[in-house]
Design an enzyme around this catalytic site. Structure first.
Site, short mmCIF file in Angstrom:
data_model
loop_
_atom_site.label_atom_id
_atom_site.label_comp_id
_atom_site.label_asym_id
_atom_site.label_seq_id
_atom_site.Cartn_x
_atom_site.Cartn_y
_atom_site.Cartn_z
N LEU A 288 0.83 -1.21 0.00
CA LEU A 288 0.00 0.00 0.00
C LEU A 288 0.86 1.25 0.00
O LEU A 288 0.50 2.26 -0.57
CB LEU A 288 -0.90 0.01 1.24
CG LEU A 288 -2.05 -0.98 1.24
CD1 LEU A 288 -2.75 -0.97 2.58
CD2 LEU A 288 -3.06 -0.63 0.15
N ASP B 157 3.67 12.62 15.49
CA ASP B 157 3.88 12.70 14.03
C ASP B 157 2.57 13.02 13.32
O ASP B 157 2.18 12.32 12.38
CB ASP B 157 4.50 11.40 13.53
CG ASP B 157 5.26 11.61 12.22
OD1 ASP B 157 5.52 12.79 11.87
OD2 ASP B 157 5.58 10.60 11.56
N THR C 124 5.01 2.96 1.50
CA THR C 124 6.16 2.85 2.35
C THR C 124 6.29 4.15 3.14
O THR C 124 6.51 5.20 2.57
CB THR C 124 7.43 2.62 1.51
OG1 THR C 124 7.13 1.60 0.57
CG2 THR C 124 8.58 2.17 2.37
N GLY C 125 6.09 4.03 4.43
CA GLY C 125 6.18 5.22 5.27
C GLY C 125 7.50 5.22 6.00
O GLY C 125 8.38 4.40 5.73
N GLY C 126 7.61 6.17 6.90
CA GLY C 126 8.86 6.29 7.64
C GLY C 126 9.13 5.11 8.54
O GLY C 126 10.28 4.78 8.80
N PHE C 127 8.07 4.43 8.96
CA PHE C 127 8.28 3.35 9.92
C PHE C 127 8.37 1.99 9.27
O PHE C 127 8.72 1.03 9.90
CB PHE C 127 7.15 3.35 10.95
CG PHE C 127 7.17 4.57 11.82
CD1 PHE C 127 8.13 4.68 12.82
CD2 PHE C 127 6.26 5.59 11.65
CE1 PHE C 127 8.16 5.80 13.62
CE2 PHE C 127 6.30 6.70 12.45
CZ PHE C 127 7.24 6.83 13.44
#
Ligand SMILES: *[C@@H]1O[C@H](CO)[C@@H](O)[C@H](O)[C@H]1NC(C)=O
Ligand SMILES: *[C@@H]1O[C@H](CO)[C@@H](O)[C@H](O)[C@H]1NC(C)=O
Ligand SMILES: *[C@@H]1O[C@H](CO)[C@@H](O)[C@H](O)[C@H]1NC(C)=O
Ligand SMILES: *[C@@H]1O[C@H](CO)[C@@H](O)[C@H](O)[C@H]1NC(C)=O
Ligand SMILES: *[C@@H]1O[C@H](CO)[C@@H](O)[C@H](O)[C@H]1NC(C)=O
Length: 683
Positions: free
Chosen positions: A362, A481, A364-367
């Site tokens: 879905l 955040d 790619t985030g920071g985490f």
């Protein structure tokens, strides 16, 4: 009277002649042929027997020592002479025999074809002496009153009896000292007379021809292997008139004597004829010999079994590899302390299957990466966030926190359903948000944008979600955040705050020398970067940035060429110019409620102040958005005004901007030494 007497005499003579002829025609036979001996009434004595498949077995061998001899005679007598004083007829016999030793190297006594005056050999039954082949005894051996003619197939070398060797054929008359004998062999054809040796006790079936030509008074004995046709040269040839030996009626048969060794003597087939050639035996009609020794291993065993073994072993290995790979594939880390969280814990296998092997990315985030999935058992669409972590330490605290966060239920928070843990990997399971993150609808010329009504609803929702985190729950949760890309939209475009508390995962380090600032540039309050401490006020600052970006469609910091454009400053300048609505997102095409836009922008400005104490609380923010608190009243309660607003950039901010030019979706995470301790320290 004379005539009468003559007539009586001649009729008597006639009668006698008739009787003689009848005797010849019925009771006595001149020929027979037998393929196997199943039901032809051979007269057996001693150890002789017929096997179920029709073999004549002269000796059973070792099992029965009490009757060491065995005889088998054709039941009917054969006529060898016209009258007792006449000369012997020609006769001929063929038979197939086999001598089967218990083991290839061991020996035993042989056997003999015999012509005798009676159906048996009285006096020879219990001789206990193997050399006599069941034909004679010590006292009768060699006595001319025996009237016995025999062909011996001797497998013993009896030194006293002039034997040539332990594998010979001999012509015996009234005794076992052969009149003539020769080592078992046969002449291959072609007249050259090449002699091929034969081993009598080989376990192989062999053919024997015995022919007596009464004209030439010659006895011929010929041997050959089963498949070889009769050699033209006999092995033994003896010129001897058999007339003194033969009686008018004689019986034909076989004799043998079992020794202490378990040798077996078989006759497979037999034909005989007086005055003519005996019929040839049809090999195909003969009964089969029992197998000797080891069964020849069938192809199935020699090829099939190893193949099968290889097959099964490879299946086993394949299965094992599959099992191990499966185990590794679905391996999880589950420690003792985690057992209390089992209700919040998912099986990796279930997640793997739900996401079809983490196929549907879905985003790619920071985490970490987020994958879409569906838990078939719960009929629930999920989003699985994979967060990689290297250290074991700190996980315990984090999991405890996850579970705590999992208990948070608010319509504007993305529900955290549970987690799963693997080596170096953490998986968080969330409700699936079909419309994705809000930033997609705002930035980079979105295909679909949200109208003001929708945006305002999202803003109010997120505000109430954040308020819940700050005030609504027994424990204070700092989101750390807040930004458009962390706001997710459900099917009805309701905004839900996601990733709450996650930043804290990276903020457990307590080392006073390293401050772990985690957040996104542009959303970080100046005091946060300075002191590294997240507070409610830092969340409010981020929320202010969020309000501005939703309304203006711009990111907090945008770089055009070499110039950084700071959103807050720009909105402030618009406001100062008296046209705050100029800052509105052009994508809204001026279709908006001016009062609401103005409210949101001013609220955003209030939240974005560099002085934390001057920022409103989430409580106040929500009140303003719901219309319960006038924005002017808010400003006055904060003892601030348009001209007093201060937006100082964070310390060292420029450097960060340089290193992270695109601030939109990037976590500002400090250099690697921080990452190492991300999950390490306790609180
Ligand atoms: C030997 O055989 C003869 C008949 O062939 C018999 O009369 C005699 O009794 C036998 N002798 C022994 C010791 O069995
Ligand atoms: C041969 O056998 C007969 C009858 O069995 C006997 O009378 C005779 O003495 C024997 N002859 C020899 C030489 O043993
Ligand atoms: C064996 O044969 C030899 C001659 O070949 C003969 O002299 C001897 O008498 C024979 N022995 C017996 C027991 O018949
Ligand atoms: C055949 O047998 C005889 C006597 O047993 C022996 O002398 C000879 O060497 C044998 N021949 C072969 C070819 O084995
Ligand atoms: C015996 O030999 C003679 C002369 O060689 C021959 O004519 C006759 O057919 C033979 N008899 C048998 C039964 O073989």
């Amino acid at each position: 009277m004379d005539f009468l007497a003559l007539a009586v005499i001649s009729s008597n003579l006639l009668l006698a002649l008739v009787i003689i002829h009848a005797e010849v025609g019925s009771g006595q036979r001149t020929e027979f042929i037998l393929h196997g001996f199943r039901s032809n009434g051979l007269k057996l004595d001693g150890t002789a027997d017929i096997t179920p498949n029709g073999l004549l077995m002269l000796t059973k061998g070792f099992e029965d020592q009490t009757e060491p001899t065995g005889h088998a005679f054709y039941p009917d007598p054969m006529i060898f002479k016209d009258w007792p004083g006449g000369s012997s007829f020609s006769f001929s016999t063929r038979f197939v025999f086999a001598i089967v030793p218990p083991a290839p190297t061991t020996g035993g006594p042989g056997m003999a074809f015999v012509v005798a005056p009676q159906r048996g050999l009285p006096g020879a039954e219990h001789t206990q002496s193997r050399q006599f082949l069941g034909l004679f005894n010590q006292s009768s051996n060699g006595n001319s009153s025996n009237h016995v003619f025999a062909i011996e197939l001797d497998t013993l070398w009896s030194t006293g009896f002039n034997d040539t060797d332990g594998n010979h054929v001999g012509i015996d008359i009234n005794g076992v000292v052969s009149v003539k004998s020769a080592p078992a062999a046969y002449y291959t054809d072609g007249g050259a007379g090449k002699l091929e040796n034969l081993t009598l006790m080989s376990g192989q079936a062999m053919k024997v021809w015995v022919d007596y030509n009464a004209t030439e008074k010659r006895i011929d004995v010929t041997l050959a292997p089963l498949k070889v046709s009769k050699p033209s040269t006999p092995l033994l040839s003896l010129v001897q008139d058999l007339t003194p030996i033969m009686k008018k009626n004689m019986y034909v048969g076989f004799s043998s004597c079992s020794g202490e060794l378990n040798t077996k003597h078989y006759i497979l087939g037999w034909s005989f004829r007086v005055n003519g050639q005996a019929q040839d035996l049809d090999i195909s009609k003969l009964p089969k010999l029992p197998r000797i020794g080891k069964k020849p291993t069938p192809k199935l065993l020699t090829i099939g079994v190893p193949l099968l073994c290889v097959f099964f072993v490879s299946i086993l290995i394949f299965g094992l590899v599959y099992h191990i790979r499966r185990k590794m594939k679905y391996a999880e880390v589950l420690e003792q302390w985690e057992l209390i969280y089992t209700t919040h814990r998912f099986k990796y296998k279930d997640l793997y299957n739900a996401t079809r092997g983490f196929r549907d990315l879905l985003g790619t985030g920071g985490f970490g990466s987020v994958y879409r999935g569906r838990l078939a058992s719960l009929k629930l669409d999920i989003a699985v966030k994979k967060i990689s972590h290297d250290s074991k330490q700190g996980v315990r605290e984090f999991v405890a926190e996850i579970v705590t966060l999992g208990q948070l239920r608010h319509r504007n928070l993305v529900t955290l359903l549970g987690y799963c843990r693997r080596k170096g990997e953490l998986l968080l399971v969330y409700d699936y948000m079909p419309k994705g993150s809000l930033d997609k609808f705002l930035f980079n010329q979105p295909k679909v944008t949200l109208n003001w009504y929708q945006r305002f609803r999202v803003i109010k929702g997120v505000a109430s979600g954040l308020l819940y985190l700050h005030e609504g729950w027994e424990q204070l949760v700092i989101h750390r955040d807040v930004k458009a890309s962390n706001v997710l939209l459900d099917a009805e475009l309701n905004g839900k705050l996601g990733d709450f508390g996650l930043a804290r995962l990276y903020d457990h380090g307590t080392d006073p020398h390293t401050t772990h600032v985690v957040g996104t540039l542009g959303y970080l309050a100046p005091e946060h970067t300075r002191r590294g401490k997240a507070t409610k006020a830092t969340d409010v600052f981020s929320f202010g940035a969020f309000l501005l970006e939703v309304t203006t469609g711009r990111r907090p910091i945008e770089t055009e060429g070499n110039v950084d454009s700071i959103l807050v400053d720009w909105v402030h300048s618009c406001w100062k110019r008296g046209d705050i609505l100029e800052a509105t997102d052009p994508n809204l095409k001026r279709e908006f409620v001016s009062d609401e836009v103005e409210l949101v922008l001013k609220l955003g400005m209030a939240c974005s102040q560099s002085e934390p104490t001057l920022r409103p609380t989430m409580q106040q923010v929500v009140q303003c958005l719901e219309g319960d608190l006038n924005i002017q009243d808010l400003f006055s309660s904060l003892r601030t005004s348009l001209n007093q607003l201060m937006f100082t950039p964070q310390d060292g901010f420029d450097d960060m901007v340089m290193s992270y030019p695109s601030s939109s979706n990037q976590i500002f995470s400090a250099p690697s030494y921080i990452e190492e301790s991300i999950l390490s320290g306790g609180r």
